[in-house]
Scaffold this active site. Structure first.
Site, PDB file in Angstrom:
ATOM      1  CB  THR A 153      13.217   1.133  -1.606  1.00 31.99           C
ATOM      2  OG1 THR A 153      11.702   1.433  -1.579  1.00 31.99           O
ATOM      3  CG2 THR A 153      13.806   1.966  -2.568  1.00 31.99           C
TER       4      THR A 153
ATOM      5  N   GLY B 149       0.849  -1.234   0.060  1.00 25.88           N
ATOM      6  CA  GLY B 149       0.013  -0.039   0.027  1.00 25.88           C
ATOM      7  C   GLY B 149       0.758   1.336   0.034  1.00 25.88           C
TER       8      GLY B 149
ATOM      9  CE  LYS C 113      22.057   6.245   4.257  1.00 28.75           C
ATOM     10  NZ  LYS C 113      22.494   7.471   5.398  1.00 28.75           N
ATOM     11  N   GLY C 114      16.178   2.765   3.713  1.00 31.45           N
ATOM     12  CA  GLY C 114      15.024   2.578   4.118  1.00 31.45           C
ATOM     13  C   GLY C 114      14.175   3.741   4.735  1.00 31.45           C
TER      14      GLY C 114
ATOM     15  N   GLY D  37      10.431   3.559   5.646  1.00 31.60           N
ATOM     16  CA  GLY D  37       9.042   3.505   6.455  1.00 31.60           C
ATOM     17  C   GLY D  37       9.136   3.546   7.893  1.00 31.60           C
ATOM     18  CD  GLU D  38      10.812  -0.971  10.200  1.00 37.36           C
ATOM     19  OE1 GLU D  38      11.890  -1.010   9.451  1.00 37.36           O
ATOM     20  OE2 GLU D  38      10.353  -1.903  10.891  1.00 37.36           O
TER      21      GLU D  38
ATOM     22  CB  SER E 142      12.937   0.643   6.805  1.00 35.81           C
ATOM     23  OG  SER E 142      11.971   1.068   7.655  1.00 35.81           O
TER      24      SER E 142
END
Lengths: 759, 289
Positions: free
Chosen positions: A521, A477, A714-715, A717-718, A518
């Site tokens: 990507t 999502g 880099k990550g 989401g978190e 995360s």
């Protein structure tokens, strides 16, 4: 390579359908002949199951099947340690543990059937406080935990303690004795739910040949397939997991829990089964964030130089534990993103008869950083130092070592802090009872390890020059598939729309460990890039043969390949793709495997280092009502290092969503229990924020590229969730002098803290 | 959801006789926003659900100058919230209505349901109590009118007897120089239950408090009128010291419990703070009126 599709905020293809309410979720997809499954759950926190009588339930018209523990294989499973079965056998260990399940023609019949099942329990002594659970003689939640299969044989397992980690360096006692100021304080953060909008739900069906398919929203279809295969005793070739539309995941869908029940009933009845958890079940009986107890003792010189930290940390994991190895990360994070020469940090994970715990967005770290950043804020206040200044003074830089031993690379912390400071200069001065609070965050879970990433991808070029990507990664999502399509489009110089993605299907796609940490990507993006580059090499090889130009002298651009020095010598990609079908090498199909060796070789010098630590610097502006203790969040500023924003709008959405996610946990979210029973198992009393609670969010992204992520990404989401609770708590402290050390920052706690003498 | 027989009477008489006949086994449904949730959770298991929606005349607002406002039991909360008449003459009711649940809930939920549900934290009772409202009850033996402060007996318990239905709420005309306020304390900015709710309506005369009614929500088994606080204020100028003492008096009358929404201690303290604030704001609004 010039950026072509990268850096563009292309619109993810599912947005429109979702906005129009047309997306089909979970049991929306159930076939007409599906049965409904419901689960009978234990009302007891710890009990022996003496007898289960299902005969009356079986006789109810419309009931097709009833299963209990003895109908299942007693196969334990778990991400970190195999400590749970999907249905209780002889013993229940938490309120909400599945004891039986029914399959019936409709919801009402299934619910009635549950009431007709009688279970006789023999109550066992239970323990709900992790500190009590650690005492000698405490009731044991798992008597044979030492013999459970565990991916971490080194784990310290004793009594109710599941794991214990300690990192120490230097002489903490001596350094604290020499410090000008020492501050000691305990903090705690309660259990919180990931707050997924769509409850856990699944549809299972068995085809004529006996193959099982499960349709569900899941972060790791392959890990789920493994659990299904183990617990149901089926070879993987007979189990297929297909990820359907995801209504929020945030770690809650990284664990297997109710899915085997759904599958078992489908296998037994040979009818499709739809199973959807209720909100009460969500809040009572799914895996969510642990209760964390943290004590810090920090010493500093008068000028703000941090000298030593002692940290103790206890996680109450409830009756079961379903995290991957993050304890070390949490323990090391007690030193925060700071250079502290002397440290003694220890943490443990403890079983109790509370609800089982698992992943929630940035597992464990927001709790730890709430303590660390609250603590540092008090220290800065005691020393009369500016909160940004004390952080800058002690900030980690490239080459510094994280407390558990990894060397940090590509560190953007100082840049984040100075960007933040510049941003704050533009803010008008706060009004009465208002103040800004500052907090920083670190998210450094993933190290560069040997053996390469647990991912694979395939990029197929169609005969008309468009492409299809096969990845085991689910679309969560957040636009994960859109970003992967951008990666493929960039490498093959295709328009975004020319790439379609098949994802999250264990039969149709190559193996993928799953989304989480995360690193979608960051890790999957690199894997997809390898596959796309392999396809590109095949394309250029074929072009070189046809155009009689060396590969190195060819340019792939705008749907054709041409000679750099003589652009009139060219061939359309579509022509090459069609010609490839009957060429020596066959249709163009790039696999990540072909570039893997090179990738691993290039990363070899960085093994064991932290390639993509993400740093954040946040500010919260609050107004506090001194009499009611009510905290109003007026504005939020977040600065995050994202490495490289491949799709800036989606990155911004992740960061903004992360702040909103975390501010609920800061201000109002808390699972309240009494002897393991959740007292607020509904969304009226479990207070997730509404739109009206969300302030304007100012954001600045900085880009300090990683080495391993695609184009330096880099990550994302978190990390945005990590510092939010601390930023708000610090703002409350600065506004009215109330230091709240226990989340959430509810008005009564603020009023209590206001009555305490000022620190 | 539990299985039940669904009844849909088309007149008030029929509704009363059905409720009378099935008393103890029937649940009356107005908007259904509370009832359906509890049916689905199987917390209640009535044999019959009686829906009032086809009963004519239970819906709507009528205001007549000098006589006051009549609110049909089936009038939705959203109607109260948005009604120009309510906003002009009984703004506290519109304010409180606007704080109940979400717009979607307010479109279904009714005043009658909110009162008959008799939740201690319900949104509508404090404002109605502060305006001196009465309940018109229709039953097998005819009808009667009960002051709203005698309507609530305990959590989920009202003075309705066998076969009784709440038909209407009557809100008297306010005297000149009257104004009020509803203050709700809750964790979220919307979609929440009150931890403490306080309504105050004040009538001024010659700068003094001629009359005053205060009503508290969520701090006792029923919505509560702290009479000692009202008595303190009546006939006196509403200076800060007096307002503080009224808050103190209200606090002493409150009998809150500790639950998942707040501790008894905190609730008591907030009764004091919010009563003082409510009286002050009502006073300021009355001065300006």
């Amino acid at each position: 390579m010039a950026e072509f599709v990268l850096g563009q905020s292309v619109i993810k293809p599912d947005s429109r359908e979702k906005a129009l309410g047309r997306t089909q979720y979970g049991v929306d997809l159930k076939p007409r002949d599906a049965l409904v499954a419901k689960v009978l759950r234990s009302p007891r926190p710890h009990a022996r199951i003496v007898r289960v009588d299902t005969s009356r339930a079986r006789q109810l018209p419309g009931v097709l099947d009833v299963v209990t523990g003895p109908d299942t294989l007693a196969m334990r499973y778990g991400n970190w340690i195999r400590d749970h079965t999907f249905m209780a056998h002889d013993r229940v260990r938490y309120v909400g543990e599945p004891v039986a399940a029914v399959a019936a023609v409709d919801d009402e019949t299934a619910e009635e059937a549950l009431e007709l099942i009688s279970v006789e329990y023999e109550e066992l002594p239970a323990v709900f406080d992790p500190f009590e659970a650690m005492k000698p003689g405490a009731p044991l939640v798992h008597e044979d935990v030492a013999n459970y299969a565990c991916g971490h044989p080194e784990a310290h397992r004793q009594g109710n303690v599941l794991d214990r980690v300690r990192y120490a360096k230097g002489d903490v006692d001596k350094a604290l004795a020499q410090a000008d100021v020492v501050h000691r304080q305990s903090y705690n953060t309660p259990p919180v739910h990931a707050g997924i909008t769509q409850p856990h739900e699944a549809v299972a069906a068995v085809d004529a040949s006996g193959r099982l398919t499960l349709w569900t929203a899941h972060q790791s279809p392959f890990r789920l397939r493994q659990v299904l295969s183990q617990t149901l005793g089926l070879p993987m070739a007979r189990v297929r997991v297909v990820c359907t539309a995801v209504g929020g995941s945030f770690g809650a869908r990284a664990t297997a829990s109710f899915e085997p029940i759904c599958c078992l009933l489908a296998l037994r009845t040979r009818r499709p089964i739809a199973l959807a958890l209720t909100r009460e079940e969500e809040l009572q009986a799914t895996f969510y964030r642990e209760h964390a107890y943290i004590t810090l003792e920090l010493g500093a010189r008068r000028d703000g130089t941090l000298l030593a930290v002692r940290g103790r940390l206890v996680f109450d994991t409830g009756a079961h534990h379903d995290l991957l190895a993050t304890l070390g990360n949490a323990v090391a994070s007690m030193a925060g993103p700071y250079r502290i020469p002397n440290f003694d940090l220890e943490g443990c994970v403890v079983y109790t008869n509370n609800t089982p715990k698992g992943f929630v967005r940035a597992p464990r770290i927001p709790s730890v950083i709430f303590a660390v950043e609250s603590h540092l804020d008090t220290m800065a206040h005691k020393l009369g130092l500016d909160p940004v200044e004390i952080r800058l003074k002690n900030a980690v830089e490239n080459g510094d070592t994280f407390a558990e031993g990894r060397v940090m690379q590509n560190v953007g912390f100082k840049k984040a802090l100075t960007t933040f400071a510049d941003h704050m200069k533009k803010q008008p001065p706060p009004g009465p009872n208002q103040a800004w609070g500052v907090a920083a965050g670190i998210w450094g879970l993933f190290a560069t390890t040997t053996g390469g990433p647990p991912s694979a991808a395939v990029v197929k070029l169609n005969e008309d020059g468009t492409a299809v990507l096969l990845t085991g990664m689910s679309e969560m999502g957040g636009g994960q598939h859109a970003v992967m399509a951008q990666v493929v489009a960039e490498v093959l110089a295709l328009p975004f729309e020319a790439v379609s993605v098949v994802g999250g299907d264990t039969d149709a796609t190559p193996y993928e460990h799953g989304t989480g940490g995360s690193n979608t990507t960051y890790r999957v993006g690199t894997t997809v890039r390898l596959a796309a580059e392999a396809a590109r090499r095949q394309l250029l090889q074929l072009a070189a043969q046809r155009l009689k130009v060396k590969e190195a002298d060819l340019v792939l651009e705008q749907g054709k390949v041409y000679a750099r020095e003589a652009p009139e010598i060219s061939v359309p990609v579509a022509t090459l793709a069609a010609a490839a079908i009957s060429s020596t090498n066959g249709p163009i199909m790039g696999t990540s495997e072909s570039g893997r060796e090179g990738l691993i070789a290039s990363m070899a010098p960085y093994i064991g280092s932290m390639d993509a630590p993400v740093f954040t610097a946040n500010g919260a502006l609050v107004e506090v009502d001194r009499e009611t203790g009510k905290v109003k969040l007026l504005k939020y500023v977040t600065v995050q290092d994202v490495g490289h924003a491949l799709n800036p709008k989606l990155v911004e959405a992740q960061v903004e969503g992360g702040v909103v996610f975390a501010l609920g946990q800061a201000l109002s979210e808390e699972i309240v229990t009494d002897r393991g029973r959740v007292l607020n198992a509904n969304l009226l009393d479990y207070h997730q924020p509404t739109a009206a609670d969300v302030p304007p969010i100012d954001m600045a992204l900085i880009e300090v590229p990683s080495k391993f992520g695609p184009w330096g990404a880099k990550g994302v989401g978190e990390p945005p969730t990590v510092p939010v609770s601390a930023a708000i708590a610090n703002a409350v402290f600065r506004a009215v002098g109330a230091r709240v050390t226990e989340l959430p920052l509810t008005p009564d706690k603020v009023v209590q803290a206001l009555k305490q003498p000022q620190q | 959801m539990v299985r039940f027989e669904y009844l849909e009477p088309t007149s008030l008489g029929e509704a009363v006789s059905l409720v009378d006949r099935h008393w103890g086994q029937v649940r009356v449904m107005a908007g259904g926003t509370d009832l359906l949730v509890r049916l689905k959770q199987r917390v209640i298991r009535p044999q019959y659900v009686l829906n009032l929606k086809r009963v004519p005349g239970l819906d709507g607002l009528t205001y007549a100058k000098g006589q006051g406002l009549r609110i049909g039991a089936l009038t939705t909360i959203r109607t109260i919230e948005t009604s120009p008449v309510v906003k002009e003459h009984y703004p506290v009711l519109a304010e409180a209505a606007g704080m109940l649940g979400s717009v979607q809930v307010r479109n279904l939920a009714t005043v009658g349901g909110n009162l008959c549900n008799a939740s201690p934290s319900a949104e509508m009772p404090p404002g109605l109590l502060a305006y001196g409202a009465q309940a018109r009850i229709v039953g097998p033996k005819g009808e009667r009118t009960v002051p709203l402060d005698q309507f609530f007996l305990g959590p989920g318990q009202t003075c309705l007897l066998q076969g009784d239905l709440l038909a209407e709420v009557l809100v008297p005309e306010s005297a000149p120089k009257t104004a009020g306020v509803y203050i709700k304390l809750s964790p979220r900015a919307a979609m929440d239950c009150a931890v403490v709710g306080v309504a105050a309506v004040v009538t001024l005369e010659d700068g003094k408090c001629k009359d005053c009614r205060i009503a508290l929500g969520a701090v006792a088994p029923t919505p509560l009128r702290p009479r000692s606080a009202e008595d303190l204020l009546r006939g006196k100028p509403l200076d800060p010291g007096l307002r503080e003492r009224a808050g103190q008096a209200a606090m002493e009358e409150a009998k809150p419990i500790t639950d998942v929404r707040g501790s008894a201690e905190y609730r008591k303290e907030m009764v004091k703070v919010l009563t003082r604030r409510a009286v002050q704001q009502a006073f300021q609004r009355a001065m300006a009126s």
